[in-house]
Design a protein around this motif. Structure first.
Motif, short mmCIF file in Angstrom:
data_model
loop_
_atom_site.label_atom_id
_atom_site.label_comp_id
_atom_site.label_asym_id
_atom_site.label_seq_id
_atom_site.Cartn_x
_atom_site.Cartn_y
_atom_site.Cartn_z
N UNK B 33 25.06 -107.56 20.61
CA UNK B 33 26.28 -106.84 21.03
C UNK B 33 26.21 -105.37 20.66
N UNK B 34 25.75 -105.06 19.45
CA UNK B 34 25.71 -103.65 19.03
C UNK B 34 24.66 -102.87 19.83
N UNK B 35 23.53 -103.51 20.14
CA UNK B 35 22.52 -102.82 20.97
C UNK B 35 23.08 -102.56 22.36
N UNK B 36 23.74 -103.59 22.92
CA UNK B 36 24.32 -103.43 24.26
C UNK B 36 25.36 -102.31 24.26
N UNK B 37 26.18 -102.26 23.20
CA UNK B 37 27.22 -101.22 23.11
C UNK B 37 26.57 -99.84 22.98
N UNK B 39 23.58 -98.80 23.98
CA UNK B 39 22.96 -98.38 25.25
C UNK B 39 24.05 -98.06 26.29
N UNK B 40 25.07 -98.93 26.34
CA UNK B 40 26.16 -98.70 27.30
C UNK B 40 26.88 -97.39 27.00
N UNK B 41 27.01 -97.04 25.72
CA UNK B 41 27.68 -95.78 25.36
C UNK B 41 26.82 -94.59 25.78
N UNK B 42 25.52 -94.71 25.57
CA UNK B 42 24.61 -93.61 25.96
C UNK B 42 24.66 -93.38 27.48
N UNK B 43 24.79 -94.48 28.23
CA UNK B 43 24.85 -94.35 29.69
C UNK B 43 26.29 -94.05 30.14
N UNK B 44 27.23 -94.80 29.59
CA UNK B 44 28.61 -94.75 30.10
C UNK B 44 29.38 -93.49 29.76
N UNK B 45 29.18 -92.94 28.56
CA UNK B 45 29.96 -91.76 28.17
C UNK B 45 29.61 -90.54 29.04
N UNK B 46 28.32 -90.19 29.20
CA UNK B 46 28.01 -89.07 30.09
C UNK B 46 28.39 -89.35 31.54
N UNK B 47 28.25 -90.62 31.95
CA UNK B 47 28.62 -90.98 33.33
C UNK B 47 30.11 -90.76 33.54
N UNK B 48 30.92 -91.21 32.60
CA UNK B 48 32.37 -91.01 32.69
C UNK B 48 32.72 -89.53 32.68
N UNK B 49 32.03 -88.77 31.82
CA UNK B 49 32.30 -87.32 31.74
C UNK B 49 31.91 -86.63 33.05
N UNK B 100 16.57 -112.65 23.83
CA UNK B 100 17.71 -111.81 23.42
C UNK B 100 17.82 -110.53 24.25
N UNK B 101 16.68 -110.01 24.72
CA UNK B 101 16.73 -108.79 25.53
C UNK B 101 17.47 -109.02 26.84
N UNK B 102 17.25 -110.18 27.44
CA UNK B 102 17.96 -110.51 28.69
C UNK B 102 19.46 -110.56 28.43
N UNK B 103 19.84 -111.12 27.27
CA UNK B 103 21.26 -111.20 26.92
C UNK B 103 21.83 -109.79 26.71
N UNK B 104 21.04 -108.94 26.07
CA UNK B 104 21.49 -107.56 25.85
C UNK B 104 21.70 -106.84 27.19
N UNK B 105 20.76 -107.06 28.11
CA UNK B 105 20.87 -106.41 29.43
C UNK B 105 22.15 -106.88 30.14
N UNK B 106 22.41 -108.18 30.09
CA UNK B 106 23.60 -108.71 30.76
C UNK B 106 24.88 -108.11 30.15
N UNK B 107 24.90 -108.06 28.82
CA UNK B 107 26.09 -107.48 28.15
C UNK B 107 26.23 -105.99 28.47
N UNK B 108 25.11 -105.32 28.51
CA UNK B 108 25.15 -103.88 28.81
C UNK B 108 25.72 -103.64 30.21
N UNK B 109 25.30 -104.48 31.17
CA UNK B 109 25.81 -104.33 32.55
C UNK B 109 27.32 -104.59 32.57
#
Lengths: 269, 235
Positions: B33-37, B39-49, B100-109
């Motif tokens: 969960x923390x890895x997914x969060x 990565x999602x923050x690195x992608x999502x925050x600039x995307x939102x901005x 676990x990487x597949x699970x991280x990818x799914x959560x990140x999406x």
């Protein structure tokens, strides 16, 4: 620093010339065929009733708005000018603007100044020295580490002026900087503006306060309903303005005339 | 009530015993969960901005789409990721399915749209306030985005926490792409689902209490850090 940056740094951006500038919104012309030239190192005060287009004019000059027709020309170069003559951004780097409602970034007082200086590519040491200098000159040195947003209205406007001053602009646009301040804060801000002016910065400022205009102006521009009706030395403007509406404005009668005209459109001064 | 009483007892026993299996499940859950969060923050925050600042054709459609994706069904995401990573899928060669990487990818999406959409709203509000001043300073788009992200950091933490909440509570997608394999891809939520299916409700509830406690602990930690940072700014 690149050659281009060095060239930009030493470059003079005045005179500023507006040629037949038109700005409209919602199909209504808010600035109508305005033309004038600003040069020298005077202080120009822009006056006029509400809705005259004073703030719009400053934004057009500063490049925050683009005219729908006409040209804004800095030192003979049209905004968005030819390659090699400097871009909008290069010209704007020699200007600064303070708004009626100061925009305080969610940082400390010092960081607000530091951020603006960082955008100009100054080193950390230069930024620190300049920040300390302007905060000291504006009486905010003791507040340097406080969040800017907890300052009083007058202090926030002082900080906005300090931030602009730190940039050492050739031209400083001030949009009614004392509009919501008490007399003491207004006096303090006028002292800062005078100090900035004394260092050779060209001031272009809007105000509703004729007393303030008398105190600060070398030159006055009178706007009414998007038109420049008079531009003259301050002394002449306040003693014998050439334009009828300007005369009424100086006498404080323009509002009465406007109200009378709204009741009876046939009436004209 | 008996179930709840037994659940609390099971939870306390689980935590006190802190057996290797539980530690492994909790650790894997947090890691995914923390890895997914992150990565999602690195992608999502600039995307939102970027969506908040830039005007381009189709922007409104993109904003509506992003908002809609906040409600993305986890099982659908799980299914799509499964199809992509399965041996016959385009990324099957990577051999990531049931890892676990597949699970991280799914959560990140799943959580990237949440973080991006919430960030867009926060940044857009701040941009309305800052726009003229930053333009006056001569800040280019990149510098403006950086300044906005920094100045809105405390509000953006809430967006990131919302993403973490969704990730840590998610079961459908990780079940599909992880397979709930013991000692490999078994996490808190899939363990709870498994215990329920086995009829061990007390253990399932006990695990649920541990999961909620962890979620509260992470939120509390972030809140304390945020509070301390704000106080330091006011000092």
């Amino acid at each position: 620093m690149s050659d281009r940056s060095k060239a930009d740094k030493g470059r003079a951006i005045l005179p500023l010339e507006l040629r037949d500038v038109v700005f409209q919104a919602g199909g209504k012309k808010l600035i109508k065929d305005m033309s004038f030239t600003l040069s020298g190192d005077r202080t120009t005060i822009v006056v006029g009733p509400n809705g005259a287009g004073k703030s719009l004019l400053l934004r057009l000059c500063h490049g925050l708005l683009a005219p729908h027709a006409g040209q804004v020309i800095w030192h003979g170069t049209t905004r968005g000018g030819q390659p090699g003559n400097g871009s909008d951004l290069a010209v704007r780097r020699h200007q600064a603007m303070v708004f009626q409602r100061p925009v305080m970034m969610r940082r400390s007082v010092a960081a607000n100044v530091d951020y603006a200086l960082g955008l100009r590519g100054l080193s950390r040491a230069e930024r620190k020295a300049r920040t300390e200098e302007v905060l000291s000159h504006t009486g905010l040195a003791g507040r340097a580490r406080m969040p800017a947003r907890v300052l009083s209205g007058g202090e926030q406007q002082k900080l906005a002026l300090a931030r602009a001053w730190a940039l050492r602009p050739q031209v400083l646009f001030l949009d009614e900087p004392t509009a919501s301040l008490d007399p003491a804060a207004t006096h303090a801000l006028e002292a800062i503006i005078t100090a900035i002016r004394a260092q050779g910065t060209r001031i272009v400022m809007t105000t509703h306060d004729l007393g303030q205009a008398r105190r600060l102006a070398d030159e006055v521009m009178f706007l009414h309903r998007g038109r420049l009706l008079e531009m003259s030395p301050a002394e002449r403007f306040f003693t014998e303005p050439a334009n009828d509406l300007a005369q009424m404005f100086v006498r404080g009668e323009l509002l009465w005339w406007r109200r009378r005209k709204e009741r009876d459109p046939r009436h004209d001064p | 009530m008996t179930d709840f009483g037994a659940a609390f007892q099971a939870a306390i026993t689980l935590v006190l015993d802190w057996e290797g299996d539980l530690a492994e499940i909790v650790s894997l859950s947090l890691r995914i969960s923390l890895t997914a969060v992150a990565v999602a923050a690195v992608v999502g925050l600039p995307l939102g901005a970027a969506l908040a600042l830039f005007r381009f054709p189709g922007r409104k459609i993109l904003v509506v789409l992003l908002n809609a994706l906040m409600g993305l069904p986890p099982v659908v995401v799980g299914l799509v990721v499964y199809l992509m990573l399965s041996r016959a899928g385009p990324l099957g060669v990577l051999g990531l399915l049931f890892t676990p990487l597949a699970m991280t990818i799914a959560q990140m999406i799943l959580i990237t749209p949440i973080i991006a959409a919430l960030a867009r709203q926060v940044i857009e509000d701040l941009w309305d306030e800052y726009a003229e001043q930053l333009q006056s300073f001569g800040a280019g788009p990149g510098r403006a985005v950086t300044a906005l992200l920094w100045d809105a950091r405390f509000s953006l933490l809430t967006a990131v926490l919302a993403g973490f909440g969704r990730a840590s509570a998610e079961v459908g997608a990780v079940m599909i792409v992880g397979g709930n394999i013991d000692h490999v891809t078994r996490v808190m939520t899939t363990s709870i689902a498994l215990e329920v299916s086995k009829g061990d409700l007390a253990l399932a509830l006990g695990l649920g209490i541990v999961l909620v406690t962890l979620s509260v602990a992470v939120n509390a930690a972030v809140y304390l850090v945020k509070d301390a940072a704000q106080k330091r700014q006011l000092a």
